[in-house]
Design an enzyme around this catalytic site. Structure first.
Site, PDB file in Angstrom:
ATOM      1  N   ASP A 192     -11.737  -5.251  -1.595  1.00 22.43           N
ATOM      2  CA  ASP A 192     -12.864  -4.361  -1.289  1.00 22.43           C
ATOM      3  C   ASP A 192     -14.157  -4.896  -1.899  1.00 22.43           C
ATOM      4  OD1 ASP A 192     -11.271  -2.049  -0.100  1.00 22.43           O
ATOM      5  OD2 ASP A 192     -10.357  -2.222  -2.071  1.00 22.43           O
TER       6      ASP A 192
ATOM      7  N   ASN B 151       0.820  -1.214   0.000  1.00 26.65           N
ATOM      8  CA  ASN B 151       0.000   0.000   0.000  1.00 26.65           C
ATOM      9  C   ASN B 151       0.852   1.262   0.000  1.00 26.65           C
ATOM     10  OD1 ASN B 151      -2.794  -0.725  -0.053  1.00 26.65           O
ATOM     11  ND2 ASN B 151      -2.525  -1.655   1.969  1.00 26.65           N
TER      12      ASN B 151
ATOM     13  N   VAL C   3      -1.641   0.741  -2.847  1.00 30.98           N
ATOM     14  CA  VAL C   3      -1.396  -0.241  -3.894  1.00 30.98           C
ATOM     15  C   VAL C   3      -1.490   0.329  -5.304  1.00 30.98           C
ATOM     16  CG1 VAL C   3      -3.773  -1.110  -4.000  1.00 30.98           C
ATOM     17  CG2 VAL C   3      -1.862  -2.609  -4.606  1.00 30.98           C
TER      18      VAL C   3
ATOM     19  N   HIS D  22      -7.940   1.890  -3.996  1.00 36.22           N
ATOM     20  CA  HIS D  22      -8.064   0.994  -2.833  1.00 36.22           C
ATOM     21  C   HIS D  22      -7.827   1.876  -1.615  1.00 36.22           C
ATOM     22  CE1 HIS D  22      -7.723  -2.255  -0.033  1.00 36.22           C
ATOM     23  NE2 HIS D  22      -6.430  -2.064   0.182  1.00 36.22           N
TER      24      HIS D  22
ATOM     25  N   THR E 205      -3.302  -5.493  -6.542  1.00 38.79           N
ATOM     26  CA  THR E 205      -4.506  -6.188  -6.056  1.00 38.79           C
ATOM     27  C   THR E 205      -5.724  -5.274  -6.061  1.00 38.79           C
ATOM     28  OG1 THR E 205      -3.722  -5.724  -3.801  1.00 38.79           O
ATOM     29  CG2 THR E 205      -3.350  -7.944  -4.676  1.00 38.79           C
TER      30      THR E 205
END
Length: 326
Positions: free
Chosen positions: A161, A133, A135, A188, A156
């Site tokens: 989520d 992160n 990300v 994200h 990802t």
């Protein structure tokens, strides 16, 4: 025995390298192992003793599994013939930090750069899957640093989520979450959005379900559902210190889609080049995944208000990408 000459047959074996042996990296390895996804797992960590410990523990589980997967400690040089390298190493999420994954940008960027450069020097030409992160920005950074084609670098993104969102919807209408078709898109992080007009349950539009089943779902606050989805990771963090089962399994789902050439649609962070009106950023969108990596981006038709929210989320990602130094 016999006079027949032995013939050496080339058998392709799948190899996954995981960078970082924290909770996420080790759980990803365990999920790969228990599902029998690949032939070899290489664990790489700056703390080699930690990596050795994880390998020893993982190997002790093979007796009771259906596949004898090779699990070893490695170095960046061992990535040269890997099919996929998973980057999990990043700055930790801290409760007293800025309440956003974006607050991890500077320290995570330093870590990611120190990883990608020696991996590329090894001759690696496979796929990167980025978990670190923030990300979306880290996936963009890996893409720029590696020089690999865009389809071979995947964040990802909003895969986890979207799974969380589906669970919330499924609980609301009392169905299996796998019968819910829904995506979160964009960052994200806090600015992610949901194109509610495209959400269906068993083929029925979620808007129609709300209208037809008021006694079941009550007064649904869609904005509150998005907020719950966005903050789900923080809720887990407050209770157990970090998250790892969900993201590890999401990552393995992406890996299986690639290795098995599935053509599965998973919302991941990928480079946009005109899709959804965006150019030159990594962003969470539904994408078709197969042996080539991201084979295509699925452009769903959103309402004007939904598209506006997506654009705002993309603008936030772009703002932080511009802060990166190469």
């Amino acid at each position: 025995m016999g006079t027949r000459k032995e013939k050496n047959m080339a058998i392709n074996k799948s190899k996954i390298a995981i960078i970082g042996c924290g909770f996420v990296g080790s759980t990803t390895a365990f999920s790969l192992l228990t599902q029998g996804v690949c032939d070899e797992i290489v664990l790489i960590d700056i703390n080699r003793e930690k990596a050795y410990g994880e390998v020893m523990d993982l190997k002790n589980s093979i007796e009771y599994l259906n596949r004898n997967t090779k699990v070893v400690v490695g170095t960046y040089e061992d990535c040269k013939d890997a099919d996929i390298v998973v980057i999990t190493a990043s700055a930790p999420m801290l409760e007293n930090q800025e309440r956003s994954r974006l607050g991890m940008l500077e320290s995570s960027a330093r870590i990611v750069k120190s990883i990608v450069e020696p991996i590329m020097a090894s001759g690696f030409q496979g796929h990167f899957i980025v978990i670190s992160n923030p990300v979306d920005i880290m996936a963009y950074y890996v893409y720029q640093l590696s020089g690999l084609p865009k389809n071979q670098v995947i964040g990802t993104g909003t895969s986890l989520d979207s799974a969380r969102l589906k669970n919330f919807i499924a609980d609301l209408v009392h169905v299996d979450p796998r019968s819910v078709y829904a995506y979160t898109m964009g960052e994200h992080g806090d600015s992610q959005m949901v194109p509610w007009s495209c959400v269906t349950v068993g083929g029925k539009a979620f808007y129609d379900i709300i209208e037809d089943n008021k006694e079941l779902v009550g007064d649904v606050n869609l904005d509150e559902l998005v907020l719950e989805t966005t903050k789900a990771g923080w809720e887990i963090l407050h209770r157990k210190g970090t998250t790892y089962y969900g993201i590890a399994t999401s990552t393995v789902g992406i890996i299986k889609a690639i290795l098995n050439d599935e053509n599965s649609i998973i919302p991941v962070s990928t480079l946009l080049e005109g899709e959804y009106g965006q150019e030159g950023i990594f962003c969470g969108v539904p994408a078709i995944l197969n042996r080539s990596g991201v084979a295509d981006v699925l452009e769903i038709h959103m309402q004007d208000e939904e598209m506006e929210k997506f654009q705002k989320s993309a603008d936030i990602i772009r703002e932080y990408c511009n802060k990166l130094s190469f």
